[in-house]
Design a protein around this motif. Structure first.
Motif, PDB file in Angstrom:
ATOM      1  N   VAL A  47      -2.973   3.522  14.216  1.00  0.00           N
ATOM      2  CA  VAL A  47      -2.533   2.524  13.487  1.00  0.00           C
ATOM      3  C   VAL A  47      -0.927   1.653  13.503  1.00  0.00           C
ATOM      4  O   VAL A  47      -0.540   2.294  13.902  1.00  0.00           O
ATOM      5  CB  VAL A  47      -2.886   3.580  12.091  1.00  0.00           C
ATOM      6  CG1 VAL A  47      -2.266   1.446  10.816  1.00  0.00           C
ATOM      7  CG2 VAL A  47      -4.478   3.871  11.687  1.00  0.00           C
ATOM      8  N   MET A  48      -1.088   0.652  14.154  1.00  0.00           N
ATOM      9  CA  MET A  48      -0.154   0.153  14.901  1.00  0.00           C
ATOM     10  C   MET A  48       0.781  -0.139  13.387  1.00  0.00           C
ATOM     11  O   MET A  48       0.171  -0.662  12.181  1.00  0.00           O
ATOM     12  CB  MET A  48      -0.597  -1.440  15.531  1.00  0.00           C
ATOM     13  CG  MET A  48       0.528  -2.337  15.536  1.00  0.00           C
ATOM     14  SD  MET A  48       1.676  -1.393  16.153  1.00  0.00           S
ATOM     15  CE  MET A  48       0.948  -1.120  18.468  1.00  0.00           C
ATOM     16  N   SER A  49       2.103  -0.310  13.844  1.00  0.00           N
ATOM     17  CA  SER A  49       3.364  -0.173  12.732  1.00  0.00           C
ATOM     18  C   SER A  49       4.187  -0.361  13.623  1.00  0.00           C
ATOM     19  O   SER A  49       4.793   0.488  14.790  1.00  0.00           O
ATOM     20  CB  SER A  49       3.495   1.077  11.793  1.00  0.00           C
ATOM     21  OG  SER A  49       4.633   0.588  10.889  1.00  0.00           O
ATOM     22  N   GLY A  50       5.344  -1.731  13.165  1.00  0.00           N
ATOM     23  CA  GLY A  50       6.309  -1.767  14.066  1.00  0.00           C
ATOM     24  C   GLY A  50       6.354  -2.695  15.052  1.00  0.00           C
ATOM     25  O   GLY A  50       7.292  -2.624  16.145  1.00  0.00           O
ATOM     26  N   ASP A  73       0.299  -5.473  12.986  1.00  0.00           N
ATOM     27  CA  ASP A  73       0.594  -4.001  11.938  1.00  0.00           C
ATOM     28  C   ASP A  73      -0.266  -3.455  10.770  1.00  0.00           C
ATOM     29  O   ASP A  73      -0.788  -4.628  10.399  1.00  0.00           O
ATOM     30  CB  ASP A  73       1.951  -3.907  11.065  1.00  0.00           C
ATOM     31  CG  ASP A  73       2.807  -3.823  11.945  1.00  0.00           C
ATOM     32  OD1 ASP A  73       2.960  -3.912  13.677  1.00  0.00           O
ATOM     33  OD2 ASP A  73       4.490  -4.722  12.029  1.00  0.00           O
ATOM     34  N   GLY A  74      -0.774  -2.420  10.909  1.00  0.00           N
ATOM     35  CA  GLY A  74      -1.996  -2.354   9.678  1.00  0.00           C
ATOM     36  C   GLY A  74      -3.767  -2.282  10.411  1.00  0.00           C
ATOM     37  O   GLY A  74      -4.450  -1.471   9.913  1.00  0.00           O
ATOM     38  N   GLU A  75      -3.353  -2.512  12.019  1.00  0.00           N
ATOM     39  CA  GLU A  75      -4.646  -2.453  12.884  1.00  0.00           C
ATOM     40  C   GLU A  75      -4.825  -1.209  13.100  1.00  0.00           C
ATOM     41  O   GLU A  75      -3.527  -0.904  13.762  1.00  0.00           O
ATOM     42  CB  GLU A  75      -4.964  -3.929  13.349  1.00  0.00           C
ATOM     43  CG  GLU A  75      -4.872  -5.185  12.693  1.00  0.00           C
ATOM     44  CD  GLU A  75      -5.501  -5.869  13.874  1.00  0.00           C
ATOM     45  OE1 GLU A  75      -5.609  -7.391  13.176  1.00  0.00           O
ATOM     46  OE2 GLU A  75      -5.388  -5.972  14.906  1.00  0.00           O
ATOM     47  N   MET A 107       7.090   4.693  13.689  1.00  0.00           N
ATOM     48  CA  MET A 107       6.233   4.054  13.007  1.00  0.00           C
ATOM     49  C   MET A 107       4.530   3.787  12.975  1.00  0.00           C
ATOM     50  O   MET A 107       3.974   4.341  12.075  1.00  0.00           O
ATOM     51  CB  MET A 107       6.517   2.962  13.055  1.00  0.00           C
ATOM     52  CG  MET A 107       8.584   2.460  12.464  1.00  0.00           C
ATOM     53  SD  MET A 107       8.897   0.317  13.217  1.00  0.00           S
ATOM     54  CE  MET A 107       7.560  -0.431  11.630  1.00  0.00           C
ATOM     55  N   SER A 108       4.262   4.457  13.978  1.00  0.00           N
ATOM     56  CA  SER A 108       2.713   3.916  14.380  1.00  0.00           C
ATOM     57  C   SER A 108       2.308   5.271  13.596  1.00  0.00           C
ATOM     58  O   SER A 108       1.014   5.258  13.442  1.00  0.00           O
ATOM     59  CB  SER A 108       2.297   3.641  15.954  1.00  0.00           C
ATOM     60  OG  SER A 108       2.667   2.759  15.348  1.00  0.00           O
ATOM     61  N   GLY A 109       3.072   6.444  14.300  1.00  0.00           N
ATOM     62  CA  GLY A 109       2.699   7.406  13.692  1.00  0.00           C
ATOM     63  C   GLY A 109       1.988   7.962  12.734  1.00  0.00           C
ATOM     64  O   GLY A 109       1.689   8.312  12.215  1.00  0.00           O
ATOM     65  N   ILE A 110       3.113   7.309  11.969  1.00  0.00           N
ATOM     66  CA  ILE A 110       3.821   7.977  10.221  1.00  0.00           C
ATOM     67  C   ILE A 110       2.136   6.835   9.715  1.00  0.00           C
ATOM     68  O   ILE A 110       1.550   7.639   8.836  1.00  0.00           O
ATOM     69  CB  ILE A 110       4.940   7.105   9.839  1.00  0.00           C
ATOM     70  CG1 ILE A 110       5.930   8.047   9.948  1.00  0.00           C
ATOM     71  CG2 ILE A 110       4.563   7.143   8.620  1.00  0.00           C
ATOM     72  CD1 ILE A 110       7.387   7.815   9.657  1.00  0.00           C
ATOM     73  N   GLU A 158      10.473   4.042   8.327  1.00  0.00           N
ATOM     74  CA  GLU A 158       9.480   4.859   7.760  1.00  0.00           C
ATOM     75  C   GLU A 158       8.405   4.397   6.440  1.00  0.00           C
ATOM     76  O   GLU A 158       7.484   4.576   6.423  1.00  0.00           O
ATOM     77  CB  GLU A 158      10.215   6.173   8.018  1.00  0.00           C
ATOM     78  CG  GLU A 158      10.693   6.577   8.798  1.00  0.00           C
ATOM     79  CD  GLU A 158      11.386   8.044   8.845  1.00  0.00           C
ATOM     80  OE1 GLU A 158      11.308   8.569   9.960  1.00  0.00           O
ATOM     81  OE2 GLU A 158      11.512   8.270   7.403  1.00  0.00           O
ATOM     82  N   LYS A 159       8.932   4.016   5.821  1.00  0.00           N
ATOM     83  CA  LYS A 159       8.539   3.866   4.096  1.00  0.00           C
ATOM     84  C   LYS A 159       6.998   2.472   4.504  1.00  0.00           C
ATOM     85  O   LYS A 159       6.653   2.226   4.210  1.00  0.00           O
ATOM     86  CB  LYS A 159       9.283   3.343   3.402  1.00  0.00           C
ATOM     87  CG  LYS A 159       9.237   4.900   2.166  1.00  0.00           C
ATOM     88  CD  LYS A 159      11.034   4.188   1.045  1.00  0.00           C
ATOM     89  CE  LYS A 159      11.168   5.647   0.334  1.00  0.00           C
ATOM     90  NZ  LYS A 159       9.713   5.928  -0.398  1.00  0.00           N
ATOM     91  N   TYR A 160       7.898   1.225   5.765  1.00  0.00           N
ATOM     92  CA  TYR A 160       7.056   0.848   5.895  1.00  0.00           C
ATOM     93  C   TYR A 160       5.692   0.791   6.697  1.00  0.00           C
ATOM     94  O   TYR A 160       4.664   0.685   6.445  1.00  0.00           O
ATOM     95  CB  TYR A 160       7.948  -0.299   6.882  1.00  0.00           C
ATOM     96  CG  TYR A 160       6.888  -1.468   7.946  1.00  0.00           C
ATOM     97  CD1 TYR A 160       6.168  -2.474   6.368  1.00  0.00           C
ATOM     98  CD2 TYR A 160       7.049  -1.748   8.592  1.00  0.00           C
ATOM     99  CE1 TYR A 160       5.900  -3.917   7.025  1.00  0.00           C
ATOM    100  CE2 TYR A 160       5.497  -2.285   9.349  1.00  0.00           C
ATOM    101  CZ  TYR A 160       5.596  -3.788   8.226  1.00  0.00           C
ATOM    102  OH  TYR A 160       4.551  -4.831   8.673  1.00  0.00           O
ATOM    103  N   GLY A 161       5.956   1.727   7.277  1.00  0.00           N
ATOM    104  CA  GLY A 161       4.778   2.544   8.542  1.00  0.00           C
ATOM    105  C   GLY A 161       3.939   3.309   7.546  1.00  0.00           C
ATOM    106  O   GLY A 161       2.486   3.349   7.400  1.00  0.00           O
ATOM    107  N   VAL A 162       4.362   3.899   6.370  1.00  0.00           N
ATOM    108  CA  VAL A 162       3.166   4.353   5.443  1.00  0.00           C
ATOM    109  C   VAL A 162       2.389   3.665   4.804  1.00  0.00           C
ATOM    110  O   VAL A 162       0.968   3.250   4.409  1.00  0.00           O
ATOM    111  CB  VAL A 162       3.949   5.427   4.035  1.00  0.00           C
ATOM    112  CG1 VAL A 162       3.047   5.605   2.804  1.00  0.00           C
ATOM    113  CG2 VAL A 162       4.588   6.590   4.281  1.00  0.00           C
ATOM    114  N   VAL A 163       2.730   2.223   4.698  1.00  0.00           N
ATOM    115  CA  VAL A 163       2.525   1.137   3.687  1.00  0.00           C
ATOM    116  C   VAL A 163       1.026   0.432   5.266  1.00  0.00           C
ATOM    117  O   VAL A 163      -0.020  -0.309   4.324  1.00  0.00           O
ATOM    118  CB  VAL A 163       3.008  -0.390   3.775  1.00  0.00           C
ATOM    119  CG1 VAL A 163       2.217  -1.481   3.211  1.00  0.00           C
ATOM    120  CG2 VAL A 163       3.900   0.303   2.246  1.00  0.00           C
ATOM    121  N   CYS A 164       1.997   0.570   6.073  1.00  0.00           N
ATOM    122  CA  CYS A 164       0.936  -0.196   7.313  1.00  0.00           C
ATOM    123  C   CYS A 164      -0.889   1.002   7.344  1.00  0.00           C
ATOM    124  O   CYS A 164      -1.447   0.233   7.588  1.00  0.00           O
ATOM    125  CB  CYS A 164       1.275  -0.270   8.666  1.00  0.00           C
ATOM    126  SG  CYS A 164       2.473  -1.572   8.445  1.00  0.00           S
ATOM    127  N   GLY A 165      -0.443   2.514   6.892  1.00  0.00           N
ATOM    128  CA  GLY A 165      -1.320   2.870   7.516  1.00  0.00           C
ATOM    129  C   GLY A 165      -2.441   2.941   5.855  1.00  0.00           C
ATOM    130  O   GLY A 165      -3.047   4.323   5.694  1.00  0.00           O
TER     131      GLY A 165
END
Length: 297
Positions: A47-50, A73-75, A107-110, A158-165
């Motif tokens: 899942v993409m983030s960042g 992000d989020g896709e 970020m994508s890992g998160i 990192e918190k943004y990565g959580v939202v993307c997921g």
């Protein structure tokens, strides 16, 4: 939370750390006027983030570099998928490559790990789930949230990565909300203030918009926490049976959060007890970066 200013400051600091006096290798092997392009390619599903952070790293190195994103992000993406194209002076592409990848991979890992937890919880609301399910009182489905167990200096990313997921953020930091844990309660008890009184003591000192959360580790603490007027009650390291009983005792009078040693295998059963929120520290403190690479054209 993840503003353009925060991104710019972080990537500039990372570039300065990595090449404080320039990139010796590029300066001695690549002509200054050489240009080129490369693809950001997924080496595995995720899942993409960042993606904006990825672009910002190159822009901070040289504004002449262009990044064309092929994903948002989020896709979700598949192994082998091209996620972005980078074009510009080769020296600058190579110098910024690792910094851009370091941010985006983590970020994508998160985001990917968070999505797995969210999917595990959402599965209990489908027709294929054959166990009993109690719906949460506050939300349509039990939420997966993060914690403050983040990498120092990288919390916004990192918190943004959580939202993307597909997850949600817990409090951003100590200034955002009151969270009374066992040590806080013990300190107040030493002054002769009981549990309900401790919560009222705090309520008298904070603004009316300030959220108060209280951690409990036993069922017999719950009535006093309710009497004190807590907004959220965290059930810390409860068994499934006690979690279910805790949800029944609270009975919608506060948001119910479950916490402690959460795993992909366990969260569906915890969510099925009817808790509103499950907090998972592993989303940020035990995550594995996604394998992304920059493939040159």
């Amino acid at each position: 939370m993840l503003t353009s200013h925060i991104i710019r400051v972080a990537v500039e600091a990372a570039l300065a750390e990595d090449a404080p006096y320039g990139d010796i290798t590029c300066e001695t092997t690549i002509p200054a006027d050489e240009t080129g392009s490369a693809h950001l390619t997924a080496r595995e599903n995720g899942v993409m983030s960042g993606i904006d952070v990825f672009a910002a790293a190159f822009a901070a190195q040289n504004p002449a570099v262009t990044v064309t994103a092929a994903i948002k992000d989020g896709e979700r993406f598949q192994r082998g998928q091209i996620l972005a194209t980078v074009e510009g002076p080769v020296r600058d592409l190579l110098t910024a490559e690792r910094i851009a990848l370091n941010f985006t991979q983590r970020m994508s890992g998160i985001a990917t790990m968070t999505a797995a937890f969210v999917d595990a919880v959402n599965a209990i609301y489908g027709d294929d789930y054959d166990g009993p399910v109690t719906r949460p009182r506050r939300y349509e489905r039990t939420r997966i949230v993060d914690t403050r167990k983040t990498t120092p200096g990288l919390r916004p990313f990192e918190k943004y990565g959580v939202v993307c997921g597909g997850g949600h953020n817990h409090r951003y930091g100590l200034s955002d909300a009151v969270m009374m844990k066992d040590n806080h309660l013990a300190a107040l008890a030493a002054r002769g203030i009981d549990l309900a009184g401790a919560i009222r003591h705090v309520r008298e000192q904070v603004g009316h918009t300030t959220h108060i959360e209280v951690e409990v580790d036993r069922l017999d603490q719950i009535p006093a926490v309710i009497a004190g007027g807590a907004d959220t009650i965290m059930l810390d390291n409860f068994s499934l049976d006690d979690t279910r009983r805790g949800v029944e005792l609270i009975d919608g009078k506060a948001i119910v959060e479950a916490s402690g040693n959460m795993s992909l295998e366990r969260v569906p059963a915890v969510a099925a007890t009817g808790v509103d929120v499950i907090s998972v520290g592993a989303l940020t403190h035990s995550v594995r970066s996604i394998d992304l690479g920059l493939d040159w054209n």
